[in-house]
Design an enzyme around this catalytic site. Structure first.
Site, PDB file in Angstrom:
ATOM      1  N   HIS A  50      -7.906  -1.020 -28.833  1.00  0.00           N
ATOM      2  CA  HIS A  50      -6.487  -1.327 -28.772  1.00  0.00           C
ATOM      3  C   HIS A  50      -6.072  -1.429 -27.296  1.00  0.00           C
ATOM      4  O   HIS A  50      -6.782  -0.938 -26.410  1.00  0.00           O
ATOM      5  CB  HIS A  50      -5.688  -0.233 -29.478  1.00  0.00           C
ATOM      6  N   GLU A  52      -3.962   0.111 -25.527  1.00  0.00           N
ATOM      7  CA  GLU A  52      -3.862   1.386 -24.810  1.00  0.00           C
ATOM      8  C   GLU A  52      -5.244   1.887 -24.396  1.00  0.00           C
ATOM      9  O   GLU A  52      -5.429   2.394 -23.278  1.00  0.00           O
ATOM     10  CB  GLU A  52      -3.227   2.472 -25.704  1.00  0.00           C
ATOM     11  N   CYS A  86      -0.816   3.621 -32.433  1.00  0.00           N
ATOM     12  CA  CYS A  86      -1.342   4.071 -33.726  1.00  0.00           C
ATOM     13  C   CYS A  86      -1.736   5.545 -33.616  1.00  0.00           C
ATOM     14  O   CYS A  86      -1.721   6.130 -32.534  1.00  0.00           O
ATOM     15  CB  CYS A  86      -2.543   3.230 -34.152  1.00  0.00           C
ATOM     16  N   CYS A  89      -4.458   6.126 -30.971  1.00  0.00           N
ATOM     17  CA  CYS A  89      -4.020   5.993 -29.578  1.00  0.00           C
ATOM     18  C   CYS A  89      -3.045   7.104 -29.205  1.00  0.00           C
ATOM     19  O   CYS A  89      -3.074   7.611 -28.082  1.00  0.00           O
ATOM     20  CB  CYS A  89      -3.380   4.627 -29.351  1.00  0.00           C
TER      21      CYS A  89
END
Lengths: 162, 397
Positions: A50, A52, A86, A89
């Site tokens: 992701h 991040e 999410c 993360c």
């Protein structure tokens, strides 16, 4: 603040153009960008890549190259991300104790606050706020989910015969 | 002795501690692989919770011949959606509504008169009683529930299996225990070669190990151990997910030990495992002897593994061209269908990573009381709104 989110939205658009879930992220320290990235799950075949997580790796590499103690470095980082992080993360950012997380639109499917509030069972280490340029962030997501994720398997649900 | 005052920097070995560690691991391996005890699914607390009750009004009907007419009218005027698992009537008592329905009204008689006037004289008295709030999920709950009030129940064989102590067949138990043995062998190798582990109260605190298995052919797809002391995100499950990505021409983390057979792993460790576990296939790519062995194994068990065994055939069937346009969907999507064996319960980050990866089953040995996300601080597999749910099993020791 808005300028950083605008940059994150640009990165999200890049993700969309590359057929990735359109999420972009910018890390700043004292109003300076220190890392920026976007989702790269499909190209890497790694569902944890992701935006991040990519930014985190950029910072870790930078710290390693310059002999900087990453633990201290992360404490000053502000995270701008177009969609609420999410659960994974959110936990990662909490492990790293970043200063604050500012997101665009909420994440109803996986959100580390909306779906399962990670800070309820882990000691919270960062401030969290949302709804910055939420409409733009959501518009990009809608555009993506209108199309088909080229890497996802066929749905198991049987289609009704016409 | 003076030379030992300054231990080498890279491998701080505290010999006594390591010996203790290895001894403990050997004991664990012995216990895990010799036991025939079935594994325990880690499931929603709903299955074990005592029956929850809710207060309702019931009315005693004067004349039994009015029962069916009364129920019809009540179902229409005062439907009980949340209590639809309960039968409305027991003997001559009929459930009218939860006591919370009354709001500002003074009595249940008044409530009936407002909502179903024709029933105002049907009952000779009312009372408040407690009835089960939730529909029973399993037979034992049904038996408890119906003692309190009659209810509907449709047994679910999968749920019954979850709460039984025989989820797996004895053959399966043996297999899972062997793979957990592999996890411990890797932990042991780690301790011997890195020497940075510690054993506190018999529980491993600084090592986590992940073994990814394709249950279709029982091959070990990849293995990984913790790098979190070097990289705070490189918990073993996150590394395992990346290693699986490497088997699909993806992956991002480079390690010092990249290896074609098992990306991210030292050849030395692979050799160690191959020697110990010659009966398991290791790595995605098969040698010809592996293929033959597998065939004979499949023939023995005859469980229809045939068609899918070639999924990871010699060139893996992955024709994904990372920068091109063609993407074949032959291989597994991420970790779809894979079993994950871990030394310790993964943290929230790792557990959610495994949800994203669509792993099918997670097996782990030790609870992780501070950060564990499959049992200890939360049960991620029971969060209904997630788009993927894996099954979780423990109980190896």
């Amino acid at each position: 603040m808005v300028e950083f989110m605008k940059r994150a939205l640009e990165l999200a658009s890049e993700a969309l153009a590359a057929q990735e879930v359109p999420v972009g992220c910018v890390f700043t320290i004292n109003e300076n960008i220190v890392a920026e990235s976007r989702n790269s799950v499909n190209i890497t075949h790694n569902p944890t890549r992701h935006a991040e997580m990519n930014c985190i790796d950029t910072v870790l590499d930078y710290c390693k190259e310059n002999n900087i103690d990453y633990a201290n470095y992360f404490r000053n980082i502000d995270v701008y991300v177009t969609v609420e992080p999410c659960i994974m993360c959110a936990a990662a950012l909490n492990i790293l104790k970043v200063n604050q997380v500012i997101y665009g639109c909420p994440n109803d499917r996986f959100g580390g606050y909306t779906v399962l509030d990670v800070r309820k069972f882990y000691e919270p280490h960062y401030m969290l706020s949302g709804n910055l340029c939420a409409d733009e962030a959501m518009a990009l997501l809608k555009q993506f989910y209108k199309g088909v994720n080229p890497n996802a398997p066929e749905s198991k649900a049987k289609k009704k015969p016409l | 002795m003076s030379s030992e005052l300054e231990p080498p920097e890279k491998k701080p070995k505290i010999t006594g501690n390591n010996d203790l560690c290895i001894e403990t691991i050997d004991k664990c391996i012995e216990n895990i692989t010799s036991s025939e005890k079935n594994l325990q699914p880690i499931i929603n607390d709903e299955f074990h919770m005592p029956i929850q009750l809710v207060k309702v009004y019931v009315g005693h009907i004067r004349s039994a011949k009015d029962i069916s007419r009364t129920i019809l009218i009540l179902n229409e005027r005062i439907p009980l959606k949340e209590l639809s698992h309960l039968k409305r009537v027991r003997c001559q008592c009929i459930i009218l509504c939860p006591t919370t329905f009354l709001h500002n009204m003074s009595s249940i008689q008044e409530y009936i008169e407002i909502h179903a006037l024709e029933l105002k004289d049907v009952f000779d008295y009312f009372k408040e009683i407690n009835v089960p709030l939730l529909p029973p999920k399993i037979v034992s709950q049904y038996n408890e529930t119906k003692k309190i009030w009659p209810c509907n129940f449709h047994p679910n064989t999968y749920f019954e299996k979850l709460v039984s102590d025989h989820f797996f067949s004895s053959y399966e138990v043996k297999l899972h225990r062997q793979f957990m043995g592999v996890v411990f062998e890797i932990a042991k190798w780690y301790v011997m070669h890195r020497g940075t582990s510690s054993v506190v109260g018999g529980i491993f605190e600084n090592v986590n190990v992940t073994v990814v298995v394709n249950p279709i052919n029982n091959r070990i797809v990849t293995i990984s151990y913790d790098y979190r002391h070097n990289h705070p995100m490189q918990h073993s499950a996150m590394l395992a997910i990346d290693n699986v990505a490497k088997t699909q021409n993806g992956g991002v983390w480079s390690t010092d030990y990249d290896n074609n057979l098992l990306p991210g792993l030292e050849q030395e460790l692979i050799d160690y495992l191959k020697e110990k576990f010659s009966h398991f296939g290791i790595g995605m790519k098969k040698s010809k002897t592996d293929v033959q062995e597998e065939k004979s194994v499949n023939d023995l068990h005859g469980e229809g593994c045939g068609a899918k065994t070639d999924l990871h055939g010699e060139d893996c069937g992955h024709k994904t061209v990372v920068h091109g346009e063609t993407k074949e969907k032959d291989g597994p999507y991420l970790c779809t269908g894979y079993y994950i064996y871990m030394l310790r319960e993964p943290c929230v980050m790792c557990a959610m990573g495994l949800v994203h990866a669509r792993a099918k089953r997670i097996f782990y040995c030790f609870n992780n009381s501070d950060t564990g996300a499959l049992n200890s601080v939360v049960k991620l597999q029971t969060v209904a709104s997630l788009n993927h749910h894996f099954e979780v099993f423990s109980g190896f020791l």
